[in-house]
Design an enzyme around this catalytic site. Structure first.
Site, PDB file in Angstrom:
ATOM      1  N   HIS A 224      12.340  12.072  -4.431  1.00  0.00           N
ATOM      2  CA  HIS A 224      11.871  11.798  -3.071  1.00  0.00           C
ATOM      3  C   HIS A 224      12.486  12.734  -2.033  1.00  0.00           C
ATOM      4  O   HIS A 224      12.228  12.594  -0.844  1.00  0.00           O
ATOM      5  CB  HIS A 224      12.192  10.337  -2.713  1.00  0.00           C
ATOM      6  N   LYS A 226      13.169  16.061   0.294  1.00  0.00           N
ATOM      7  CA  LYS A 226      12.377  17.108   0.947  1.00  0.00           C
ATOM      8  C   LYS A 226      13.357  18.171   1.424  1.00  0.00           C
ATOM      9  O   LYS A 226      14.073  17.962   2.408  1.00  0.00           O
ATOM     10  CB  LYS A 226      11.584  16.568   2.149  1.00  0.00           C
ATOM     11  N   ASP A 231      16.826  32.079   1.510  1.00  0.00           N
ATOM     12  CA  ASP A 231      17.882  33.103   1.497  1.00  0.00           C
ATOM     13  C   ASP A 231      19.274  32.511   1.690  1.00  0.00           C
ATOM     14  O   ASP A 231      20.215  33.228   2.068  1.00  0.00           O
ATOM     15  CB  ASP A 231      17.633  34.164   2.589  1.00  0.00           C
ATOM     16  N   HIS A 402       6.704   7.503  10.002  1.00  0.00           N
ATOM     17  CA  HIS A 402       7.334   7.837   8.728  1.00  0.00           C
ATOM     18  C   HIS A 402       8.735   8.414   8.914  1.00  0.00           C
ATOM     19  O   HIS A 402       9.435   8.700   7.945  1.00  0.00           O
ATOM     20  CB  HIS A 402       6.436   8.840   7.982  1.00  0.00           C
ATOM     21  N   LYS A 404      12.583   8.737   9.328  1.00  0.00           N
ATOM     22  CA  LYS A 404      13.725   7.946   8.875  1.00  0.00           C
ATOM     23  C   LYS A 404      14.952   8.399   9.673  1.00  0.00           C
ATOM     24  O   LYS A 404      15.475   9.500   9.464  1.00  0.00           O
ATOM     25  CB  LYS A 404      13.985   8.162   7.380  1.00  0.00           C
ATOM     26  N   ASP A 409      25.223   4.689  19.027  1.00  0.00           N
ATOM     27  CA  ASP A 409      25.896   4.890  20.315  1.00  0.00           C
ATOM     28  C   ASP A 409      25.430   6.149  21.054  1.00  0.00           C
ATOM     29  O   ASP A 409      26.160   6.654  21.915  1.00  0.00           O
ATOM     30  CB  ASP A 409      27.430   4.967  20.120  1.00  0.00           C
TER      31      ASP A 409
END
Length: 484
Positions: A224, A226, A231, A402, A404, A409
Site C-alpha cells: 500500500h 506510494k 536520482d 483520501h 491521510k 497543536d
C-alpha cells in the site's frame, strides 16, 4: 445404507466441531488484540464453515514462506544501513522539537531509523499540480527512478507519467517500478505494461494474486506504499495513487478522490529509497541498498527534521500505530485527523476518547460517501462514544477525502499512506512521515480547515435519534472489523 449415512453424518459433525475447536484455540493462542480475537470468533461461529475458511485466508499475518525468509534475512543488513544514519550529521536530536524527539527515540530503538534534518518539503494538493511536478522531475532524471504504488490506473495524466518513464528509460535511466497486483489489475491488462518492459523498465507485480496461492499466504495483504525516488535527490510520498482522479472510479458515486503528496529533498530521500529497496528485495530477492545521504547541514537554516516510519510484515510490529498513539498523547491543544477509512483498534479508540476527555480539541474528518460500504457502516459504530467523549466528527461532502494526515497543536504532523483501520495499522506495507516543520504543518492545518469548510458536523443529539435499523447494520458490519 442408513447406517453408512448415519456414520457419515456423525463423522462430518465431529470433523466440523474438531475444526472449529482447533481454529478457536489458534485464535486464542495468537494473542491478538482482544477485540480482534472476539470479532474473529464471532465470524467463525456465526458463519459455519465459511467463517473457518475466512480465518485461514485472512486471519493471520502470513507473508508466504519465501518472502518471510527473505524479510528475515534482510533485517540485519538493512538495520545496519539504517543504524549508520545515526553517525550522519543530519541526525540532530539536540535541535528537535519535543514531539519528534520521542518518536525518533522509538523508531531508533525498534528499527534503527533516526529522524534526519536538512530537508525541504512541498505540500501538493491538486492532482494536476502533483502529476505535472512528478513528470517534470522524471524528465530531469539522470541515473535512477524508483517507484512503488498500490494503484496505477491508466488514463489522463497518469499516462503522461508512464510516457515520461519510458522516455527516461530510453535515454539510459535505470527505472524500477513495483505495483501491487490486486491494486493495479487494469494497468497490467493495458498496453502500458508491454511498452514499459520493451523500453527496458523493470516492472514487478507485488504480492501477485493467484488461486494457486490461496492458502499459502494472506491474500488481502497488500503493498500500500506510494513512493517515488528520483536520482536519490527528490522523493514523493503521500496518499495519492498513480491515477488521474478525473479518469478514476468515475461511476462509483463518491465523487472525485481528494489527495495530497509531499515532495521532499534532503537526507530523508535516501531513507525512502531504502524502503523501496526493501520492498524490491522482498519481491525479487535482489539487494540494492541506496548510497548514504549527503549530511552537509547548514546550521543557520531551518532544519525540518523528518522521521520516516515504515510498517509491514518483516518489520517491527505495530510501529506506525505506536507512533500515532505517541503523537496524539503529546497533544496539548488540538488534534485534527483526516482519513478515508475509519475502523480503529480498541487502543486507538481509547486514545482518541481520552485525548478529548482531557480537554484537547479533537477533530475527525472523514468522507460522507465511501467506496467501501462495509467500512462506511462499520465506522458509524464508533460515532456515539466518540461524540460523547467530545470528539468532533466532520463528514466531508466534496468527494472521497483520501488524504491521510494528523496535525498536532498546529506544530507537528503525520502524513503518508496510513488509514485509521486495522488493515493499515496491522497488516499492509505502509509508510508515514513524522514532520517537525512549523511552516509545513501550518500549510497542512489550513488544508484541513478547507476540508472542514466542505463538511457537515455530526450532531450528537441527532445521531442518537437514528433509526434502529441503522444501529443494527452498524453492529453487523462492526463484527467484520478484522476483515476491513
Amino acid at each position: 445404507m442408513d447406517k453408512v449415512y448415519h456414520f457419515l453424518t456423525l463423522a462430518s459433525i465431529a470433523l466440523y466441531w474438531f475444526l472449529v475447536a482447533g481454529v478457536t484455540l489458534r485464535v486464542v493462542l495468537k494473542r491478538n488484540a482482544v477485540s480482534v480475537s472476539l470479532a474473529w470468533l464471532m465470524v467463525i461461529y456465526i458463519l459455519p464453515i465459511l467463517g473457518v475458511i475466512c480465518y485461514f485466508l485472512f486471519g493471520e499475518l502470513n507473508l508466504g514462506r519465501k518472502r518471510a525468509d527473505r524479510a528475515k534475512d534482510m533485517f540485519t543488513p538493512f538495520g545496519e544501513w539504517f543504524q549508520s544514519l545515526n553517525e550522519c550529521k543530519a541526525h540532530m536530536p539536540e535541535t528537535m522539537g519535543a514531539h519528534i524527539y520521542k518518536i525518533d527515540e522509538l523508531c531508533n530503538y525498534r528499527m534503527g531509523i533516526p529522524a534526519l534534518s536538512g530537508n525541504t518539503l512541498s505540500l501538493l494538493n491538486s492532482p494536476n499540480e502533483i502529476l505535472h511536478s512528478i513528470i517534470d522531475d522524471i524528465e530531469q532524471a539522470q541515473s535512477t527512478i524508483r517507484i512503488v504504488f498500490y494503484i496505477w490506473h491508466p488514463g489522463g495524466l497518469a499516462d503522461s507519467v508512464a510516457s515520461a518513464l519510458i522516455q527516461a528509460a530510453k535515454r539510459g535511466v535505470d527505472v524500477k517500478v513495483l505495483l501491487d497486483s490486486a491494486g493495479s489489475p487494469r494497468f497490467f491488462r493495458s498496453h502500458w505494461e508491454k511498452m514499459m518492459r520493451d523500453a527496458g523498465i523493470e516492472l514487478i507485480q507485488a504480492l501477485e494474486v493467484s488461486p494457486w496461492r490461496i492458502f499459502l499466504r494472506r491474500l488481502d495483504l497488500r503493498q500500500h506504499r506510494k513512493i517515488i525516488v528520483i536520482d536519490n535527490k527528490v522523493a514523493y510520498t503521500g496518499s495519492m495513487n498513480m491515477v488521474d482522479p478525473a479518469y478514476f472510479k468515475r461511476k462509483s458515486g463518491v465523487g472525485q478522490w481528494i489527495d495530497i503528496m509531499v515532495r521532499i529533498t534532503g537526507p530523508t530521500v535516501n531513507v525512502l529509497s531504502a524502503i523501496h529497496c526493501w520492498d524490491w528485495e522482498v519481491e525479487t530477492g535482489k539487494r540494492e541498498l541506496p548510497p548514504q545521504p549527503e549530511c552537509l547541514i547548514n546550521p543557520h537554516l531551518p532544519q525540518h527534521p523528518i522521521q520516516v516510519v515504515p510498517s509491514g510484515p518483516g518489520m517491527p510490529e505495530n510501529l506506525i500505530s505506536q507512533v500515532l498513539t505517541l503523537a496524539i498523547n503529546q497533544a496539548n491543544e488540538s488534534v485534527c485527523i483526516t482519513t478515508p477509512y475509519f475502523v480503529p483498534s480498541a487502543d486507538l479508540l481509547a486514545t482518541l476518547k481520552m485525548t478529548a476527555q482531557r480537554g484537547i480539541k479533537v477533530d475527525l474528518i472523514i468522507p460522507l460517501k465511501n467506496d467501501s460500504l462495509m467500512v462506511q457502516w462499520a465506522s458509524r459504530a464508533f460515532y456515539g462514544e466518540l461524540l460523547e467523549a467530545g470528539v468532533t466528527i466532520h463528514k466531508f461532502y466534496g468527494g472521497l477525502l483520501h488524504t491521510k494526515s494528523v496535525v498536532i497543536d498546529r506544530k507537528f504532523c503525520l502524513v503518508g499512506t496510513v488509514n485509521l483501520d486495522m488493515r493499515s495499522l496491522w497488516l499492509n506495507f505502509e509508510v508515514t512521515l513524522a514532520v517537525d516543520d512549523q511552516e509545513f504543518t501550518e500549510e497542512m492545518h489550513w488544508l484541513q480547515q478547507s476540508y472542514i469548510e466542505q463538511s457537515k458536523e455530526v450532531e450528537y443529539e441527532r445521531w442518537e435519534k437514528r433509526p434502529l435499523g441503522y444501529r443494527f447494520l452498524e453492529r453487523v458490519f462492526y463484527l467484520f472489523n478484522p476483515l476491513l
